[in-house]
Design an enzyme around this catalytic site. Structure first.
Site, PDB file in Angstrom:
ATOM      1  N   LYS A 145       0.724  -1.154   0.059  1.00 30.05           N
ATOM      2  CA  LYS A 145      -0.026  -0.139  -0.122  1.00 30.05           C
ATOM      3  C   LYS A 145       0.846   1.220   0.000  1.00 30.05           C
ATOM      4  O   LYS A 145       1.858   1.513   0.803  1.00 30.05           O
ATOM      5  CB  LYS A 145      -0.921   0.030   1.303  1.00 30.05           C
ATOM      6  CG  LYS A 145      -2.261  -0.641   0.977  1.00 30.05           C
ATOM      7  CD  LYS A 145      -3.264  -0.363   2.118  1.00 30.05           C
ATOM      8  CE  LYS A 145      -4.420  -0.766   1.810  1.00 30.05           C
ATOM      9  NZ  LYS A 145      -5.625  -0.354   3.007  1.00 30.05           N
ATOM     10  N   GLU A 195     -20.637  -7.547   7.442  1.00 29.66           N
ATOM     11  CA  GLU A 195     -21.811  -6.743   8.303  1.00 29.66           C
ATOM     12  C   GLU A 195     -22.774  -7.791   8.723  1.00 29.66           C
ATOM     13  O   GLU A 195     -23.298  -7.306   9.994  1.00 29.66           O
ATOM     14  CB  GLU A 195     -22.331  -5.711   7.513  1.00 29.66           C
ATOM     15  CG  GLU A 195     -21.564  -4.572   7.020  1.00 29.66           C
ATOM     16  CD  GLU A 195     -20.457  -4.784   5.808  1.00 29.66           C
ATOM     17  OE1 GLU A 195     -19.709  -3.743   5.491  1.00 29.66           O
ATOM     18  OE2 GLU A 195     -20.750  -5.761   5.015  1.00 29.66           O
ATOM     19  N   ARG A 216     -26.395  -4.306   3.831  1.00 29.26           N
ATOM     20  CA  ARG A 216     -25.819  -5.336   3.711  1.00 29.26           C
ATOM     21  C   ARG A 216     -26.284  -6.547   4.704  1.00 29.26           C
ATOM     22  O   ARG A 216     -26.291  -7.832   4.637  1.00 29.26           O
ATOM     23  CB  ARG A 216     -24.434  -5.576   3.455  1.00 29.26           C
ATOM     24  CG  ARG A 216     -24.068  -4.872   2.406  1.00 29.26           C
ATOM     25  CD  ARG A 216     -22.516  -4.666   2.175  1.00 29.26           C
ATOM     26  NE  ARG A 216     -21.526  -5.385   2.319  1.00 29.26           N
ATOM     27  CZ  ARG A 216     -21.138  -5.982   1.038  1.00 29.26           C
ATOM     28  NH1 ARG A 216     -21.373  -5.460   0.183  1.00 29.26           N
ATOM     29  NH2 ARG A 216     -20.357  -7.214   1.274  1.00 29.26           N
TER      30      ARG A 216
END
Length: 613
Positions: A277, A361, A389
């Site tokens: 990253k 979730e 979700r």
């Protein structure tokens, strides 16, 4: 002339000499860094995937070949390479490029994405459609290691392995999700395993031993176990994928060789690529979390522009910590968003009472429900758009059992530059019809802290939805108080018209009332506080003052506050106008500009009132 100046499509990319591709990657990184420093956006994840993006478009033939980017916040280099280079400086600006893949934006965006873990299911759908139509193209899904924690990703893997479709899943691992086994040896074996001779040899061995019924099957399993011991990826192999990797993700030429070899494999393949990253920009490499989703920053120093204001998220975080200090039953749950929800500070103070379940979730809600069933007081902090979700889990596992889980829905309402996939504009609607839920929304940051106290004190399933960004600047009560459930507050009394507002536009309505007073119009303003239960007594009381009402909510009009009030006042002779969001997906853009466009400024609201009068 820069190499990037000559790239207007992937066809132009294929004309570049392989030895020049690393220079092209540097130019793409510079373009991303300079643009995001001005516009804000997802930086570290995009810098990490530049080399992989170049290799993918060098090998595959988009848009004929379908390339799907999971979440999509890692697709900036993809956009630059697919004809949107000249528009890239408009990314995340109103009427400019979206920060995520968008089918309506480009034929190169095979599938619109913004929520996590959808790419594998989508890739399998394309592969199945391709085969039914007897067409011949490749399907590639690029999914991050974080997205692999989502259950939908594993549902897609399971089905893809079962159907044995020709598709490639590239696991972009920038957090050492699966393996630390990266280096020259692993890279060499990855190339060896993708080459034709190695695969043909493996197929011949398997075919030979299968003829011997007495020991063929056990021996085949033994060969597979040997492969798994030598190389990671047993889970994917067991699910029906050919696992390759891990390979270094910043050697473009090596990636091209591997991807070219993989084009010849007609079964499901998972390529495990290790990336870093923030690659190529030191501040983002050193601090990839803060440069994941970043505002404006100084390119030379890496200093991020800081706003000296208190956000709703910080008030939530500070209040939860304060309450947890005197109640050891309070636990915090999030779905891979500790910094975004403010729970990173809770984790520092109470590491044993903090749970990050990954991008899952639905699991987060059911997990919290079970803790509540056993006497704990879970606070589940998830962005409004991502809580969509988990609706079934809220209904089945929390509300049906009437368990005291507190849902803190951050980023409720419009969120600005992230656009349609991230606006939290449906929560009042999708939660309102669920029995047993208490639904509240604070008008300011002080009310937020008192609502959190109220929710934890209620012993009921509660939802608190609050917006992105800074509060109103009000003073915070040192001693928290418990609000009366379902009780609205009349802030201003007038006889000409009544504003019924919930959430962050109560203050907007007060300002609108001040504007109207200059035109000799007297407006009432009611802070509804609770959508459920609705304070019908206050609404009835206002009927004695006026027959004209305007409801204001930063939520879809359908099934929200306005429709509920309209239904309640039906037959009373009252006239009700509703200010909310229309039946469409709201575009990306500056938050203030969007609120002005959709009628949420004091001037908009005052004008609506004058039209009624």
């Amino acid at each position: 002339m820069k190499i990037l100046d000559s790239i207007n499509s992937p066809c132009d990319l294929k004309k570049i000499k392989k030895e020049d591709l690393s220079y092209l990657a540097k130019e793409i990184r510079a373009e991303i860094i300079n643009t995001i420093s001005e516009n804000g956006g997802h930086l570290s994840s995009n810098l990490g995937v530049v080399d992989l993006s170049v290799a993918i478009h060098y090998v595959f033939n988009a848009p004929r070949d379908k390339i799907i980017w999971d979440v999509g916040h890692q697709s900036y280099a993809h956009k630059i390479l697919t004809g949107r280079k000249d528009k890239f400086k408009t990314i995340r600006i109103h009427n400019g490029l979206s920060g995520f893949p968008k089918r309506s934006e480009s034929e190169y965006d095979a599938f619109s994405t913004g929520h996590s873990s959808t790419s594998i299911s989508a890739a399998l759908g394309f592969a199945a459609a391709r085969d039914l139509k007897n067409e011949d193209y490749k399907v590639v899904a690029v999914i991050g290691d974080g997205s692999m924690t989502g259950g939908l990703a594993f549902e897609g893997l399971q089905n893809a392995g079962h159907l044995k479709k020709d598709m490639l899943i590239i696991l972009n691992d920038n957090e050492m999700f699966i393996s630390h086994k990266v280096g020259a040896v692993a890279g060499y074996f990855a190339k060896l395993l993708t080459a034709g001779m190695a695969r043909k040899f493996e197929e011949k061995v398997m075919k030979t031993v299968s003829r011997f019924h007495s020991f063929g099957s056990p021996f085949r399993k033994f060969i597979k176990r040997v492969k798994v011991m030598l190389f990671p990826g047993m889970l994917f192999e067991e699910m029906g994928f050919t696992y390759i990797g891990p390979v270094q993700g910043h050697n473009i030429n090596n990636l091209i060789v591997i991807l070219e070899n993989l084009k010849n494999i007609k079964t499901p393949v998972l390529l495990h690529v290790i990336t870093k990253k923030g690659k190529g920009y030191a501040p983002a490499e050193e601090d990839p979390v803060n440069f994941h989703g970043v505002g404006k920053f100084d390119v030379k120093t890496g200093k991020i522009e800081q706003k000296k204001t208190v956000t709703y998220t910080k008030v939530f975080s500070d209040t939860l910590i304060k309450l947890a200090q005197t109640d050891n039953k309070i636990v915090a749950v999030t779905a891979a968003m500790p910094e975004g929800t403010g729970l990173d500070k809770f984790a520092e103070n109470f590491p044993d009472r903090y749970f990050d379940v990954g991008i899952a979730e639905g699991h987060a809600v059911t997990f919290a429900a079970a803790m509540a069933a056993d006497g704990m007081r879970p606070v589940c902090a998830i962005y409004s758009t991502f809580m969509q979700r988990a609706v079934d889990n809220i209904i089945h596992d929390v509300a049906l059992q009437n368990l005291p889980v507190v849902f803190a829905l951050d980023r409720a309402g419009l969120v600005g530059e992230d656009g349609g996939t991230h606006h939290g504009v449906f929560d009042l609607s999708y939660l309102n019809y669920i029995p047993n839920l208490i639904i509240m929304s604070p008008s300011d940051e002080n009310e937020l802290q008192n609502m959190l106290k109220t929710a934890l004190n209620s012993n009921k399933p509660c939802v608190i939805r609050y917006p992105k960004g800074v509060g109103t600047g009000v003073a915070l009560d040192k001693l928290l108080c418990v609000l009366e459930i379902g009780k609205a507050v009349v802030l201003k009394k007038g006889s000409d018209i009544c504003f019924l507002a919930i959430g962050n536009h109560v203050e907007t309505c007060l300002k609108a009332a001040d504007l109207l007073s200059k035109k000799n119009v007297n407006a009432s303003v009611v802070n509804m506080r609770f959508l459920k239960p609705l304070d019908v007594n206050v609404v009835k009381g206002m009927l004695s003052r006026t027959k004209r009402f305007i409801t204001v909510e930063e939520n879809a009009l359908s099934s929200g506050l306005g429709e509920i009030v309209k239904a309640f006042l039906c037959g009373s002779g009252a006239e009700v106008e509703c200010i909310g969001l229309p039946d469409k997906f709201i575009e990306h853009g500056n938050l203030e500009a969007l609120r002005k466009k959709y009628g949420f400024t004091p001037e908009n609201i005052a004008e609506k009132a004058l039209q009624m009068l």
